[in-house]
Design a protein around this motif. Structure first.
Motif, mmCIF file in Angstrom:
data_model
loop_
_atom_site.group_PDB
_atom_site.id
_atom_site.type_symbol
_atom_site.label_atom_id
_atom_site.label_comp_id
_atom_site.label_asym_id
_atom_site.label_seq_id
_atom_site.Cartn_x
_atom_site.Cartn_y
_atom_site.Cartn_z
ATOM 1 N N GLU A 1 0.828 -1.199 0.000
ATOM 2 C CA GLU A 1 0.000 0.000 0.000
ATOM 3 C C GLU A 1 0.864 1.250 0.000
ATOM 4 O O GLU A 1 0.650 2.196 -0.763
ATOM 5 C CB GLU A 1 -0.911 -0.032 1.249
ATOM 6 N N THR A 2 1.894 1.231 0.834
ATOM 7 C CA THR A 2 2.746 2.404 0.941
ATOM 8 C C THR A 2 3.453 2.695 -0.379
ATOM 9 O O THR A 2 3.465 3.830 -0.876
ATOM 10 C CB THR A 2 3.805 2.184 2.043
ATOM 11 N N PHE B 1 1.094 3.928 -2.940
ATOM 12 C CA PHE B 1 0.654 5.312 -2.659
ATOM 13 C C PHE B 1 1.701 6.317 -3.131
ATOM 14 O O PHE B 1 1.397 7.278 -3.833
ATOM 15 C CB PHE B 1 0.390 5.507 -1.157
ATOM 16 N N TYR B 2 2.956 6.043 -2.744
ATOM 17 C CA TYR B 2 3.990 7.013 -3.123
ATOM 18 C C TYR B 2 4.157 7.047 -4.621
ATOM 19 O O TYR B 2 4.384 8.097 -5.219
ATOM 20 C CB TYR B 2 5.321 6.672 -2.429
ATOM 21 N N GLY C 1 0.960 8.776 -6.061
ATOM 22 C CA GLY C 1 0.886 10.145 -5.543
ATOM 23 C C GLY C 1 1.885 11.056 -6.219
ATOM 24 O O GLY C 1 1.537 12.149 -6.692
ATOM 25 N N ALA D 1 0.880 11.731 -9.782
ATOM 26 C CA ALA D 1 -0.192 12.730 -9.896
ATOM 27 C C ALA D 1 0.365 14.139 -9.671
ATOM 28 O O ALA D 1 0.082 15.071 -10.453
ATOM 29 C CB ALA D 1 -1.291 12.439 -8.869
ATOM 30 N N ALA D 2 1.194 14.314 -8.638
ATOM 31 C CA ALA D 2 1.711 15.659 -8.333
ATOM 32 C C ALA D 2 2.564 16.178 -9.472
ATOM 33 O O ALA D 2 2.395 17.320 -9.944
ATOM 34 C CB ALA D 2 2.513 15.595 -7.038
ATOM 35 N N LEU E 1 -4.823 9.288 -10.165
ATOM 36 C CA LEU E 1 -5.828 9.451 -9.116
ATOM 37 C C LEU E 1 -6.723 8.231 -9.051
ATOM 38 O O LEU E 1 -7.121 7.788 -7.965
ATOM 39 C CB LEU E 1 -6.669 10.701 -9.387
ATOM 40 N N LEU F 1 -5.068 5.786 -7.041
ATOM 41 C CA LEU F 1 -5.166 6.104 -5.608
ATOM 42 C C LEU F 1 -6.519 5.686 -5.054
ATOM 43 O O LEU F 1 -6.637 5.185 -3.942
ATOM 44 C CB LEU F 1 -4.961 7.593 -5.390
ATOM 45 N N TYR F 2 -7.551 5.876 -5.882
ATOM 46 C CA TYR F 2 -8.879 5.474 -5.408
ATOM 47 C C TYR F 2 -8.931 3.973 -5.152
ATOM 48 O O TYR F 2 -9.548 3.492 -4.208
ATOM 49 C CB TYR F 2 -9.944 5.843 -6.444
ATOM 50 N N ILE G 1 -6.480 2.079 -4.250
ATOM 51 C CA ILE G 1 -5.818 1.792 -2.979
ATOM 52 C C ILE G 1 -6.779 2.024 -1.820
ATOM 53 O O ILE G 1 -6.770 1.337 -0.805
ATOM 54 C CB ILE G 1 -4.573 2.670 -2.792
ATOM 55 N N LEU G 2 -7.667 3.003 -2.005
ATOM 56 C CA LEU G 2 -8.600 3.350 -0.921
ATOM 57 C C LEU G 2 -9.868 2.522 -0.963
ATOM 58 O O LEU G 2 -10.862 2.887 -0.340
ATOM 59 C CB LEU G 2 -8.987 4.826 -1.034
ATOM 60 N N ASN G 3 -9.845 1.453 -1.704
ATOM 61 C CA ASN G 3 -10.998 0.546 -1.769
ATOM 62 C C ASN G 3 -12.219 1.186 -2.402
ATOM 63 O O ASN G 3 -13.334 0.743 -2.136
ATOM 64 C CB ASN G 3 -11.403 0.029 -0.384
ATOM 65 N N SER H 1 -6.190 11.238 11.986
ATOM 66 C CA SER H 1 -5.928 9.802 12.110
ATOM 67 C C SER H 1 -5.885 9.369 13.562
ATOM 68 O O SER H 1 -6.097 8.198 13.871
ATOM 69 C CB SER H 1 -4.600 9.457 11.443
ATOM 70 N N GLN I 1 -8.861 3.052 10.910
ATOM 71 C CA GLN I 1 -9.514 2.617 9.693
ATOM 72 C C GLN I 1 -10.181 1.261 9.859
ATOM 73 O O GLN I 1 -9.592 0.318 10.393
ATOM 74 C CB GLN I 1 -8.475 2.543 8.570
#
Lengths: 101, 645, 171
Positions: free
Chosen positions: C4-5, C8-9, C12, C15-16, C42, C45-46, C48-50, C117, C122
């Motif tokens: 996941e990490t 994400f990186y 992410g 995208a940036a 993006l 990323l979604y 990853i966020l299920n 957090s 979560q």
């Protein structure tokens, strides 16, 4: 380290700021529109992140509607740009200033 | 009848309303004249009735108050439309309504053919309304209402022919002058009223006058009250220093001069002093001032009258002079004598003015006596009555003027001193002189007018009133025969008015011990003096006119001084009027009004204009600028949120 | 270092960077393409966020329809290339960047101040369940049916509006 929600929120804030910069600095109207879409996307990311972490689908639904509205807005906005282009033959924002004092 | 006294006030008002509102539609002059004179006639009859009823009352209880309604009732101030019927107000009311009625009838003939016939009678009725309010009032406020009202009517009537030229300006200017000079006096009167209210906490005559004897008021307060009231009187009754409006008031029609500026309005000041006699008696210093001003006015006005050539001007200065006599009487404490002279003066002065009107009409508006002469053949009736009036005013017995004038002269000697008598007698001689100069130059001698003028006698409607007045001038004096002839308490006029003045006379502690012999001597001297003046006038103007012109040439300076009325008008203009006009123009108009007030308003407008034309530049029309501003707003809002966390 | 990490990186930063490049190109087509890249990351990323439905919807609607529309309009209008990014009115641009940076730092500050957090842990299973098409469909047709219908109207209005505005002439 684990990815917490703050990471997502920070990323979203960054994308939002980039979008703001795009809106304020670009001359081309279409690119300005795209920057606005970028800002909307960053908002979507925030919503989805929260929705995932809280475990309910409210955020997802909100994103659904945001996308709908963004689509409608993009369509109409581009139609306006086309109509303006017919009049002024340019997409440079600086030259569309009839509504001034 | 006494209870109906308010009708004498209301009826003239109704006459004013009828003639004023419908007059221009009524084409019938006779009807207008009938309404106008009729209401005054009825008022006169009511007054006569009230007089006889009052006569029947016991001597000490002759005052009746008739209240109509309450006007103001605030705190300790209670002012009503209430009328006080007593000896003094009845005398004045009889004069006003009686002589007023005669003059109204005369005016029907005099104003015949005038395009504003109805307006004349409307204004005359309004005047009588105001004058009756003045006379019958039982408090200072109602008196002041009438006071102002007669001033207004004077203005309206002097300027009646408003589109006519008069001397150096217009009749409208003469009317304005009268009104403004009156107003100056009125200001003094108002100050007096304020002071009275402060001192006595009331403005009702009975209350004030009884408190004047019972309250402990310092003498200088009485002095101030008396002084202010007297200033009002000088304005209304044309004394020094506020007499300048009366000669100019001759711009109005002659009946107006007769009614207002001879018989009634100008005597309002005298009446007021008489009414407030207790106040004046409590301020002996002011009484002296009144007497001095009175005699000075009498003397100086008489000297001006010698050289005037306009028939009405001579009579105007004569009026000022005779009013001076009345104030002289008031000033030396001879209140009854003053009122007596008011009455007789009303008779013969009105007669003189109406007679002059008759002559002016006959000579087609010519007023210069140098163009008259020998009119006695053409106007026999007018000639006779004018002669009677001239004899009366000169103080020849047994006509009315002799009794009243001589009473004043006697009291000025007895209470005031020899100097008053000398000046008074001198003025009497000058009066006789200029009056007969006027008479001779008009009616006797050679005709000095061109053959285009055909003077004729006036119609009966004008001559009959003249004859009535002449009769009154002859017998009017017999009411006030002095005690040396009529015995103890034989002066009936004096007895009638005595209860009104008893408080004042007690305060003055007068009427001591002068002998009857002195009175007889002085009386004889003044009559001889008057007769001599008449003979001298006859000699100069009938036999040797060259004496007049030679004297004028020899004393050129004095002649100029007199002819220019001692340059009083010019002095006032230079000292008061011009500076005020100039400073108004430069300070008030050009600076305050234009620069400050306009500047403020225009400045505010241009300030807003500048501001807005600068602020509108924000609207550049470029959307990104708006977006930038929005983002700035967001940043600011976020800052605020952060700092409040 | 879980999957996941890493993902994400990866997504992410993609995208940036794509976003930054997007706003700095002078060619509009290049900008549009980089925006598409941004949206694709993006979508990742979604996932990853299920958020399964949203991820796919993002690809279909945003990247597939809206951006295509943008590209059509760009190619229709053929706008001139702008000058280089900092070439015209650099002062205004620096000020704008400054303001945007301020806004970003304000957001960052608030995020780290709030620390969400630490408040909620979560719930993975629930979030998986919440992101399915089934769940979203159920919500749309029961609790949120009114906004759903309203959105339909909105799209109708937008369609008609776009047609009307961009017609050549009004007869």
């Amino acid at each position: 380290m684990t990815v917490t929600i703050e990471h997502y929120l920070l990323l979203s804030a960054f994308l939002f700021s980039v979008g703001v910069t795009g809106v304020l600095t670009r001359r081309n109207a279409i690119v300005v529109f795209m920057s606005i879409e970028l800002m909307l996307n960053s908002a979507n990311l925030t919503l989805v992140a929260f929705s995932s972490y809280l475990g309910n689908s409210i955020g997802h639904l909100f994103v659904f509607f945001v996308m709908t509205v963004a689509a409608a807005e993009a369509a109409v906005g581009l139609a306006i740009i086309i109509a303006l282009f017919r009049l002024k033959l340019t997409t440079n924002i600086d030259e569309i200033n009839i509504l001034k004092w | 009848m006494i209870q109906l006294i308010y009708l004498t006030v209301v009826l003239p008002l109704i006459g004013f309303l009828i003639n004023g509102i419908f007059g221009s539609k009524i084409k019938n002059e006779k009807l207008i004249g009938l309404i106008g004179s009729g209401v005054i006639g009825i008022s006169f009859l009511i007054t006569v009735g009230a007089f006889f009823e009052t006569l029947a009352l016991p001597v000490d209880d002759r005052q009746t108050i008739v209240t109509l309604f309450t006007w103001m009732n605030v705190g300790s101030l209670d002012v009503s439309f209430a009328y006080q019927v007593d000896q003094l107000s009845l005398v004045m009311a009889l004069i006003v309504t009686g002589v007023g009625f005669i003059i109204h009838v005369y005016s029907i003939g005099y104003m015949h053919g005038d395009k504003s016939f109805w307006r004349f009678f409307a204004y005359m009725n309004l005047f009588i309304f105001a004058m009756m309010n003045l006379i019958l009032a039982d408090n200072f406020v109602l008196l002041f209402l009438g006071w102002e009202g007669v001033g207004l009517c004077s203005y309206l009537l002097i300027g009646f022919w408003y589109d006519r030229k008069f001397e150096k300006s217009t009749t409208a200017d003469a009317a304005k002058k009268a009104f403004i000079v009156n107003r100056i006096g009125d200001f003094g009167f108002l100050l007096g009223m304020f002071l009275i209210y402060l001192t006595f906490e009331s403005l009702n005559f009975n209350e004030v006058f009884s408190r004047a004897t019972t309250f402990a008021v310092p003498e200088h307060i009485f002095g101030f009250i008396a002084l202010f009231l007297f200033i009002g009187a000088t304005g209304k009754s044309a004394q020094i220093p506020l007499f300048v409006w009366l000669p100019d008031a001759m711009a109005g029609p002659t009946p107006v001069s007769a009614l207002i500026h001879a018989a009634t309005m100008v005597t309002a000041g005298v009446y007021m002093v008489a009414r407030a006699s207790i106040i004046f008696a409590s301020a002996p210093a002011i009484m002296m001032v009144i007497a001095v001003i009175g005699i000075l006015t009498a003397f100086f006005a008489a000297t001006i009258g010698i050289v005037q050539n306009d028939i009405k001007k001579v009579l105007a200065y004569s009026t000022v002079s005779q009013l001076g006599y009345m104030f002289l009487a008031m000033g030396v404490g001879a209140f009854t004598a003053g009122i007596f002279h008011v009455m007789t003066h009303a008779f013969f002065k009105a007669l003189l003015f109406l007679g002059a009107g008759s002559v002016i009409h006959a000579m087609h508006e010519e007023q210069d006596i140098q163009k008259y002469g020998g009119l006695k053949k053409h106007m026999p009736h007018t000639y006779i009555v004018f002669l009677i009036a001239a004899i009366a005013i000169s103080g020849i017995p047994p006509l009315a003027g002799f009794f009243s004038k001589d009473e004043i002269l006697w009291y000025s000697y007895a209470n005031g001193g020899l100097i008053f008598w000398i000046l008074g007698a001198g003025t009497a001689m000058i009066t006789a002189f200029y009056m007969f100069r006027l008479y001779i130059l008009t009616f006797e001698g050679k005709e000095r007018f061109g053959h285009d003028k055909h003077p004729h006698e006036s119609p009966k409607i004008m001559t009959v009133p003249l004859m009535v007045l002449a009769l009154l001038s002859v017998i009017g004096g017999f009411i006030g025969i002095p005690e040396i002839f009529s015995g103890e308490h034989g002066n009936r006029f004096h007895n009638w008015l005595a209860p009104i003045f008893k408080d004042a006379e007690r305060k003055l502690a007068l009427f001591g011990t002068h002998s009857h012999t002195e009175e007889l001597i002085l009386m004889t001297l003044s009559v001889i003096g008057a007769a001599a003046a008449i003979w001298f006038a006859r000699y100069v103007y009938l036999k040797k006119p060259s004496i007049a012109s030679n004297t004028a040439a020899k004393f050129r300076g004095v002649y100029n001084l007199l002819w220019n009325k001692y340059f009083v008008d010019e002095a006032y203009d230079a000292a008061i009027v011009d500076p005020i006009v100039k400073s108004s123009r430069t300070v008030l108009w050009k600076f305050t009004d234009n620069k400050i007030i306009d500047g403020l308003i225009n400045g505010t407008a241009s300030l807003i204009e500048t501001l807005s034309s600068n602020i509108r530049k924000i609207q550049t029309g470029i959307a990104q600028l708006y977006a930038l501003v929005m983002i700035l707003g967001i940043a600011a809002a976020l800052f605020w949120i952060i700092f409040s966390l | 270092m879980s999957l996941e990490t890493i993902l994400f990186y990866l997504f992410g930063s993609l995208a940036a960077i794509a976003a930054v490049i997007m706003i700095t190109r002078s060619n509009a087509v290049i900008s549009a393409l980089f925006l598409i890249l941004n949206m694709a990351s993006l979508a990742g990323l979604y996932l990853i966020l299920n958020a399964q439905f949203i991820a796919v919807a993002q690809i279909i609607v945003y990247a597939g329809a809206i951006m295509v529309l943008f590209l059509f309009v760009i190619m229709l209008l053929k706008p001139e290339n702008e000058r280089k990014f900092m070439a015209s009115s650099p002062k205004v641009k620096i000020f704008a960047i400054f303001i945007a940076a301020i806004v970003f730092f304000q957001f960052a500050y608030m995020i780290f101040l709030g620390k969400p957090s630490s408040l909620v842990a979560q719930d993975v299973d629930a979030s998986v369940q919440a992101g399915t098409v089934e769940e979203i469909g159920r919500q749309l047709f029961t609790n949120y049916v009114l906004p759903f219908e309203a959105a339909g109207f909105l799209l109708l209005a937008a369609t008609i509006g776009a047609l009307v505005i961009s017609k050549k002439k009004f007869e």
